[in-house]
Design a protein around this motif. Sequence first.
Motif, PDB file in Angstrom:
ATOM      1  N   LYS A 152       0.807  -1.221   0.000  1.00 52.34           N
ATOM      2  CA  LYS A 152       0.000   0.000   0.000  1.00 52.34           C
ATOM      3  C   LYS A 152       0.839   1.270   0.000  1.00 52.34           C
ATOM      4  CE  LYS A 152      -3.626   2.336   2.667  1.00 52.34           C
ATOM      5  NZ  LYS A 152      -4.516   2.238   3.862  1.00 52.34           N
ATOM      6  N   SER A 153       1.786   1.375   0.912  1.00 52.38           N
ATOM      7  CA  SER A 153       2.578   2.606   1.004  1.00 52.38           C
ATOM      8  C   SER A 153       3.402   2.824  -0.255  1.00 52.38           C
ATOM      9  CB  SER A 153       3.495   2.556   2.233  1.00 52.38           C
ATOM     10  OG  SER A 153       2.733   2.588   3.416  1.00 52.38           O
ATOM     11  N   ALA A 154       3.998   1.742  -0.773  1.00 52.91           N
ATOM     12  CA  ALA A 154       4.790   1.865  -1.994  1.00 52.91           C
ATOM     13  C   ALA A 154       3.911   2.288  -3.168  1.00 52.91           C
ATOM     14  CB  ALA A 154       5.490   0.548  -2.302  1.00 52.91           C
ATOM     15  N   PHE A 155       2.717   1.719  -3.261  1.00 50.28           N
ATOM     16  CA  PHE A 155       1.824   2.049  -4.371  1.00 50.28           C
ATOM     17  C   PHE A 155       1.359   3.494  -4.280  1.00 50.28           C
ATOM     18  CE2 PHE A 155      -2.277   2.330  -6.509  1.00 50.28           C
ATOM     19  CZ  PHE A 155      -2.005   1.722  -7.720  1.00 50.28           C
ATOM     20  N   GLN A 156       0.953   3.920  -3.105  1.00 48.45           N
ATOM     21  CA  GLN A 156       0.460   5.291  -2.957  1.00 48.45           C
ATOM     22  C   GLN A 156       1.551   6.316  -3.208  1.00 48.45           C
ATOM     23  OE1 GLN A 156      -1.254   5.081   0.985  1.00 48.45           O
ATOM     24  NE2 GLN A 156      -3.283   4.618   0.180  1.00 48.45           N
ATOM     25  N   THR A 157       2.784   5.961  -2.875  1.00 52.67           N
ATOM     26  CA  THR A 157       3.897   6.869  -3.144  1.00 52.67           C
ATOM     27  C   THR A 157       4.172   6.965  -4.636  1.00 52.67           C
ATOM     28  OG1 THR A 157       4.924   6.365  -1.004  1.00 52.67           O
ATOM     29  CG2 THR A 157       6.349   7.284  -2.702  1.00 52.67           C
ATOM     30  N   LYS A 158       4.112   5.818  -5.317  1.00 56.35           N
ATOM     31  CA  LYS A 158       4.418   5.799  -6.751  1.00 56.35           C
ATOM     32  C   LYS A 158       3.282   6.347  -7.592  1.00 56.35           C
ATOM     33  CE  LYS A 158       6.564   2.825 -10.208  1.00 56.35           C
ATOM     34  NZ  LYS A 158       7.164   1.489 -10.465  1.00 56.35           N
ATOM     35  N   TYR A 159       2.033   6.120  -7.147  1.00 56.97           N
ATOM     36  CA  TYR A 159       0.869   6.547  -7.926  1.00 56.97           C
ATOM     37  C   TYR A 159      -0.086   7.346  -7.033  1.00 56.97           C
ATOM     38  CZ  TYR A 159       2.670   3.096 -11.191  1.00 56.97           C
ATOM     39  OH  TYR A 159       3.482   2.393 -12.049  1.00 56.97           O
ATOM     40  N   PRO A 160       0.314   8.540  -6.624  1.00 57.66           N
ATOM     41  CA  PRO A 160      -0.510   9.314  -5.680  1.00 57.66           C
ATOM     42  C   PRO A 160      -1.843   9.772  -6.260  1.00 57.66           C
ATOM     43  CG  PRO A 160       1.313  10.647  -6.519  1.00 57.66           C
ATOM     44  CD  PRO A 160       1.559   9.236  -6.977  1.00 57.66           C
ATOM     45  N   ASP A 161      -1.980   9.770  -7.580  1.00 59.85           N
ATOM     46  CA  ASP A 161      -3.222  10.237  -8.194  1.00 59.85           C
ATOM     47  C   ASP A 161      -4.251   9.126  -8.374  1.00 59.85           C
ATOM     48  OD1 ASP A 161      -2.169  12.807  -8.406  1.00 59.85           O
ATOM     49  OD2 ASP A 161      -1.285  12.401 -10.368  1.00 59.85           O
ATOM     50  N   ILE A 162      -3.895   7.900  -7.999  1.00 63.70           N
ATOM     51  CA  ILE A 162      -4.827   6.781  -8.132  1.00 63.70           C
ATOM     52  C   ILE A 162      -5.428   6.466  -6.767  1.00 63.70           C
ATOM     53  CG2 ILE A 162      -5.065   4.336  -8.705  1.00 63.70           C
ATOM     54  CD1 ILE A 162      -2.868   4.698 -10.768  1.00 63.70           C
ATOM     55  N   THR A 163      -6.730   6.355  -6.714  1.00 62.77           N
ATOM     56  CA  THR A 163      -7.435   6.071  -5.466  1.00 62.77           C
ATOM     57  C   THR A 163      -7.400   4.574  -5.183  1.00 62.77           C
ATOM     58  OG1 THR A 163      -8.928   7.929  -5.856  1.00 62.77           O
ATOM     59  CG2 THR A 163      -9.617   6.291  -4.221  1.00 62.77           C
ATOM     60  N   SER A 164      -6.959   4.210  -3.997  1.00 64.98           N
ATOM     61  CA  SER A 164      -6.932   2.794  -3.597  1.00 64.98           C
ATOM     62  C   SER A 164      -7.627   2.652  -2.247  1.00 64.98           C
ATOM     63  CB  SER A 164      -5.486   2.292  -3.498  1.00 64.98           C
ATOM     64  OG  SER A 164      -4.780   3.004  -2.488  1.00 64.98           O
ATOM     65  N   ASN A 165      -8.048   1.425  -1.954  1.00 62.35           N
ATOM     66  CA  ASN A 165      -8.603   1.171  -0.624  1.00 62.35           C
ATOM     67  C   ASN A 165      -8.175  -0.202  -0.133  1.00 62.35           C
ATOM     68  OD1 ASN A 165     -10.418  -0.833  -1.580  1.00 62.35           O
ATOM     69  ND2 ASN A 165     -12.060   0.640  -1.861  1.00 62.35           N
ATOM     70  N   ASP A 166      -8.631  -0.554   1.052  1.00 63.42           N
ATOM     71  CA  ASP A 166      -8.181  -1.775   1.712  1.00 63.42           C
ATOM     72  C   ASP A 166      -9.117  -2.955   1.516  1.00 63.42           C
ATOM     73  OD1 ASP A 166      -5.951  -0.431   2.782  1.00 63.42           O
ATOM     74  OD2 ASP A 166      -7.117   0.300   4.476  1.00 63.42           O
ATOM     75  N   ASP A 167     -10.094  -2.843   0.614  1.00 66.12           N
ATOM     76  CA  ASP A 167     -11.007  -3.963   0.378  1.00 66.12           C
ATOM     77  C   ASP A 167     -10.281  -5.089  -0.360  1.00 66.12           C
ATOM     78  OD1 ASP A 167     -12.903  -2.399   1.541  1.00 66.12           O
ATOM     79  OD2 ASP A 167     -14.070  -2.039  -0.288  1.00 66.12           O
ATOM     80  N   VAL A 168     -10.733  -6.320  -0.125  1.00 62.73           N
ATOM     81  CA  VAL A 168     -10.101  -7.452  -0.798  1.00 62.73           C
ATOM     82  C   VAL A 168     -10.362  -7.426  -2.298  1.00 62.73           C
ATOM     83  CG1 VAL A 168     -10.062  -8.958   1.219  1.00 62.73           C
ATOM     84  CG2 VAL A 168     -12.081  -8.952  -0.255  1.00 62.73           C
ATOM     85  N   ILE A 169     -11.513  -6.897  -2.700  1.00 62.17           N
ATOM     86  CA  ILE A 169     -11.907  -6.815  -4.104  1.00 62.17           C
ATOM     87  C   ILE A 169     -12.490  -5.431  -4.360  1.00 62.17           C
ATOM     88  CG2 ILE A 169     -13.601  -7.609  -5.816  1.00 62.17           C
ATOM     89  CD1 ILE A 169     -13.426 -10.358  -4.596  1.00 62.17           C
ATOM     90  N   VAL A 170     -12.119  -4.836  -5.475  1.00 63.99           N
ATOM     91  CA  VAL A 170     -12.744  -3.583  -5.907  1.00 63.99           C
ATOM     92  C   VAL A 170     -13.077  -3.725  -7.396  1.00 63.99           C
ATOM     93  CG1 VAL A 170     -12.482  -1.112  -6.265  1.00 63.99           C
ATOM     94  CG2 VAL A 170     -11.538  -2.165  -4.211  1.00 63.99           C
ATOM     95  N   ILE A 171     -14.315  -3.459  -7.753  1.00 60.52           N
ATOM     96  CA  ILE A 171     -14.759  -3.466  -9.147  1.00 60.52           C
ATOM     97  C   ILE A 171     -15.316  -2.089  -9.452  1.00 60.52           C
ATOM     98  CG2 ILE A 171     -16.328  -4.505 -10.838  1.00 60.52           C
ATOM     99  CD1 ILE A 171     -16.236  -7.070  -9.162  1.00 60.52           C
TER     100      ILE A 171
END
Length: 354
Positions: free
Chosen positions: A134-153
């Motif tokens: 999570k931290s690595a992804f948010q740092t590399k792609y700060p403009d993309i919204t992510s969350n902690d759900d197991v699945i997102v569609i």
Amino acid sequence: MPAKDTVHVGFLIFPGFPMACLTSAIEPLRAANEIAEKTSFSWTVLSESGAPVTASANVVFQPDQALGSAESLDYLFLLSSPQGTFKNPQAGNGRLRHLVRHGTEIGAASGGIFPLAASGLLLDRTCSVHWCYKSAFQTKYPDITSNDDVIVIDRGRLTASGSSAMFDMMLRLIENTLDGTIMTEVACWFQHPLVRSEGVSQSVPAFKTDGLAKDMPEPVARAIDVFSQNLEDPLAISDVAEQVNTSPRQLERFFKQSLDQSPLQYYRTLRMNAARQMVVYSGVSLTEIAQSVGYSGTATLAKHYRTEFGLTPSEERKRVNRFRVEQTVPCRRPDCLSDGPCRCDKRVMQRASR
């Protein structure tokens, strides 16, 4: 998800991909075909060039075809390590966009979220990111919204946090293509008792214990959540105690009883784990990493990092980079088609390790 006679699913594998994600996707589809007694699902394994790909467990997979020749896919899932990239990004990302324009719904599991994000196809979408990236992804792609759900569609983008979540994703596909009865039977075949869907959060360990954060006493679980949301600008423990409706002394007692450490020690562990993700899975500078976990400079970060992991961030990065180089030296035999390490010539690996 479309309703049709046969749903065709593609799996694009990158070197170092977790093979559990691939088997967790294909096996429930195979079982659904058997139970339904018809070919409701077909699948194709792809690589960028069509050459063999070595999984993270050092198992070599021979894809069915190259990405460039793939057509008529209903779904395409990217399976990768966090370091996965196209050798030819312009061609690879262009091909992904071509497939999406022609009706393919695209997604990723585990580290596959990184090359999918790099393609630009996650902009204006929400995605699932495994907690350990999570931290690595948010740092590399700060403009993309992510969350902690197991699945997102989200509007043609299907993301799963890991291999078990990929299984859940396939169960959802089976239910929508066939029916809930067959989906339930597939789940029971594999003794998959809890069918998770969107809105279910990932399980995260309560570090340095054998339990999960969500299973801690309520004030501890809530404090862990507050800590997790405030890594860049750390809060005082008194402020956290106030947010979880308890006193600092009581919060200290709860943490000692549940985790055998103070809230401050636990908070530092979370920050160090986030820093480690960025050290291992991103290329951002150590100064940026320090700032992202609440330090004004790298000296204090290095001190706490060494206490936590036994080496400094720069030493860790050198170790990881050296390992990756040694593990990805290509075979030099002219008749070998592997993109990465293979078993043709062990002397190649021996030379790399010297």
